[in-house]
Design an enzyme around this catalytic site. Structure first.
Site, PDB file in Angstrom:
ATOM      1  N   ALA A  23      13.293  11.278  40.033  1.00  0.00           N
ATOM      2  CA  ALA A  23      14.074  10.167  40.585  1.00  0.00           C
ATOM      3  C   ALA A  23      13.509   8.830  40.112  1.00  0.00           C
ATOM      4  O   ALA A  23      14.261   7.940  39.684  1.00  0.00           O
ATOM      5  CB  ALA A  23      14.080  10.236  42.111  1.00  0.00           C
ATOM      6  N   VAL A  72       8.950  17.350  44.649  1.00  0.00           N
ATOM      7  CA  VAL A  72       8.656  17.129  43.235  1.00  0.00           C
ATOM      8  C   VAL A  72       9.728  16.248  42.591  1.00  0.00           C
ATOM      9  O   VAL A  72       9.471  15.576  41.575  1.00  0.00           O
ATOM     10  CB  VAL A  72       8.555  18.488  42.497  1.00  0.00           C
ATOM     11  CG1 VAL A  72       9.909  19.183  42.444  1.00  0.00           C
ATOM     12  CG2 VAL A  72       7.977  18.338  41.094  1.00  0.00           C
ATOM     13  N   LYS A  73      10.925  16.223  43.166  1.00  0.00           N
ATOM     14  CA  LYS A  73      12.028  15.460  42.584  1.00  0.00           C
ATOM     15  C   LYS A  73      11.812  13.949  42.662  1.00  0.00           C
ATOM     16  O   LYS A  73      12.539  13.188  42.012  1.00  0.00           O
ATOM     17  CB  LYS A  73      13.344  15.836  43.261  1.00  0.00           C
ATOM     18  CG  LYS A  73      13.755  17.296  43.054  1.00  0.00           C
ATOM     19  CD  LYS A  73      14.067  17.589  41.606  1.00  0.00           C
ATOM     20  CE  LYS A  73      14.670  18.970  41.450  1.00  0.00           C
ATOM     21  NZ  LYS A  73      15.085  19.226  40.048  1.00  0.00           N
ATOM     22  N   ASP A  74      10.850  13.515  43.448  1.00  0.00           N
ATOM     23  CA  ASP A  74      10.523  12.087  43.464  1.00  0.00           C
ATOM     24  C   ASP A  74      10.135  11.612  42.065  1.00  0.00           C
ATOM     25  O   ASP A  74      10.415  10.470  41.678  1.00  0.00           O
ATOM     26  CB  ASP A  74       9.357  11.802  44.413  1.00  0.00           C
ATOM     27  CG  ASP A  74       9.756  11.858  45.871  1.00  0.00           C
ATOM     28  OD1 ASP A  74      10.880  12.296  46.168  1.00  0.00           O
ATOM     29  OD2 ASP A  74       8.940  11.453  46.719  1.00  0.00           O
TER      30      ASP A  74
END
Length: 472
Positions: free
Chosen positions: A56, A51-53
């Site tokens: 980012a 999910v951090k994409d």
């Protein structure tokens, strides 16, 4: 050559454009008799694996637009792994160098993945208070100052983090459920996912959607005392020397209607069930989130729709939550329990065994010597203001009377640490525990669900039967 005209969906000019639009998958078997519908949003299907994409990409684009990140620059971040991975992947695709500072408790798979993307990885001890030179953020900020053209992403306080979820994750879930979602559940780490997604869903539903945070049992967000837990990438650890305890600016608690505090053992056991019964291999924090979603759903009816974020894949944690050696050594539920005679079965009720006696990390050598009058060697534990369970991950080392013989009485005991005492787990196969501690003389610590619950003198398998450690 004639240019090819592409008409099919799912074709992108860059990896950044491929972030998002992850599927919802309904849980069918682990829900047991729950009447509500529970969907898991599979965020590990983002290009960078989590999910951090989304955060980012949002932070990188915002930095480029603001001129804070320029061609040939370096992206620097302090991360438990996933944000670092998303930044490293996107940085590589956009021609930037990446430097990621991670705590030493991060899974080996994440470190290997970061290096595969070309990131320069800096490991730093996890047990450091905020402001300490070796604290995650301190190291990252120092590197940002030292590297020409460096930009610090700062996910914990970067407004582009929750904004990314407000414009992508929230609208996706609303559209995928046709506006039928009634409850949204997500873990709280930086707080960006739950804040951005939750605020959008509340606005889109006129305030009808309930937002539930999923938190490790000892995390500060849910009211815990901040002791270490074992599920990565979620929660808020509080070092006892950290004052004041500042929460991330990316997290808006006003968006959250309630928090479910989930013990590690519950999260890990559920991960194993989901893999075997749903065919989904999820990461550790997904176990925390789905456990919170199931707790929430048990109180709901057939018209309710619960959506829970699964941040990443279990492939990044094969050495931990799906590894019986790691699980057993800490007394967590195994992926295949019951196959072998365990330490716990051999020892019986830990309550009848000597409880752990520890030296607090704030003690002096003189104070430690007083305790060592009764014991040959004692573990040293990170000192907290309130008494509570002895978490194996907070053991700093050990001290003995002989090791402190020549040390000045006023010295801090932490200046004279010996290696930590071995720990065996209640769920660990007895033969494995015996082999692992072979050659050690002296006390052995017994762990159950990550907490040290007793001390034993020796551990052995008698020749005539497959069980029977000698207990002191």
């Amino acid at each position: 050559m004639t240019a090819v005209s592409v008409h099919a969906g799912g074709v992108f000019d860059s990896v950044a454009e491929a972030v998002g639009n992850t599927p919802l998958v309904r849980l069918n078997r682990v829900v047991d008799d729950i009447r509500a519908t529970v969907y898991v949003k599979l965020e590990y299907l983002n290009p960078g694996g989590s999910v951090k994409d989304r955060a980012a990409r949002g932070m990188l684009l915002a930095a480029e637009e603001a001129g804070a990140l320029r061609a040939g620059g370096t992206v620097v971040e302090a991360s438990s792994g996933n944000t670092g991975l998303g930044l490293a992947a996107l940085a590589a695709a956009r021609g930037y160098r990446s430097v990621v500072v991670v705590p030493d408790r991060v899974s080996p798979e994440k470190i290997a993945l970061l290096r595969a993307y070309g990131a320069e990885v800096h490991l730093t001890p996890g047990l450091r208070p905020v402001g300490h030179p070796e604290h995650l953020r301190s190291v990252a900020l120092r590197l940002t100052e030292e590297i020409p053209g460096a930009w610090f992403a700062g996910q914990y306080d970067n407004p582009a983090n929750p904004a990314a979820h407000r414009v992508t994750t929230g609208p996706e879930i609303w559209a995928q459920t046709g506006g039928r979602i009634t409850h949204f559940v997500a873990g709280v780490g930086t707080g960006g996912t739950i804040t951005g997604t939750g605020s959008y869903l509340k606005e889109a539903s006129g305030g009808a959607v309930r937002v539930i945070g999923a938190d490790p049992e000892t995390s500060v967000y849910g009211g815990g005392d901040g002791r270490i837990w074992y599920v990565e990438a979620v929660g808020h650890f509080r070092h006892p020397e950290t004052e004041p305890d500042l929460w991330p600016e990316s997290y808006d608690p006003e968006v959250v209607d309630g928090v479910e505090s989930i013990p590690d053992a519950e999260a890990i056991a559920l991960l194993h069930r989901i893999a075997r019964e749903e065919g989904l291999l999820l990461g550790g924090s997904s176990g925390t989130a789905v456990a919170a979603a199931l707790r929430t759903a048990r109180e709901l009816g057939p018209d309710d729709v619960v959506v829970v974020i699964a941040p990443d894949s279990g492939r990044a944690y094969l050495s931990k939550y799906y590894n019986d050696e790691w699980l057993g050594a800490l007394g967590f539920p195994l992926t295949a329990p019951g196959a072998e005679h365990t330490v716990g079965a051999a020892l019986g009720d830990p309550a009848r065994l000597p409880p752990p006696v520890v030296v607090p990390s704030g003690a002096t050598v003189g104070e430690a010597r007083e305790q060592l009058r009764r014991f040959p060697v004692l573990p040293v534990l990170l000192q907290r203001k309130a008494t509570g369970p002895v978490v194996a991950a907070e053991l700093l080392g050990a001290v003995s009377a002989s090791g402190l013989a020549d040390a000045p009485a006023a010295d801090p005991v932490t200046a004279h640490l010996a290696p930590a005492l071995p720990v065996v787990g209640t769920t660990e196969p007895l033969a494995r525990a015996v082999a692992r501690t072979a050659g050690h003389t002296g006390p052995i610590l017994l762990a159950d669900r990550g907490q040290v619950v007793a001390v034993i003198d020796t551990l052995a398998v008698p020749a005539e039967q497959p069980a029977g450690p000698a207990v002191g």
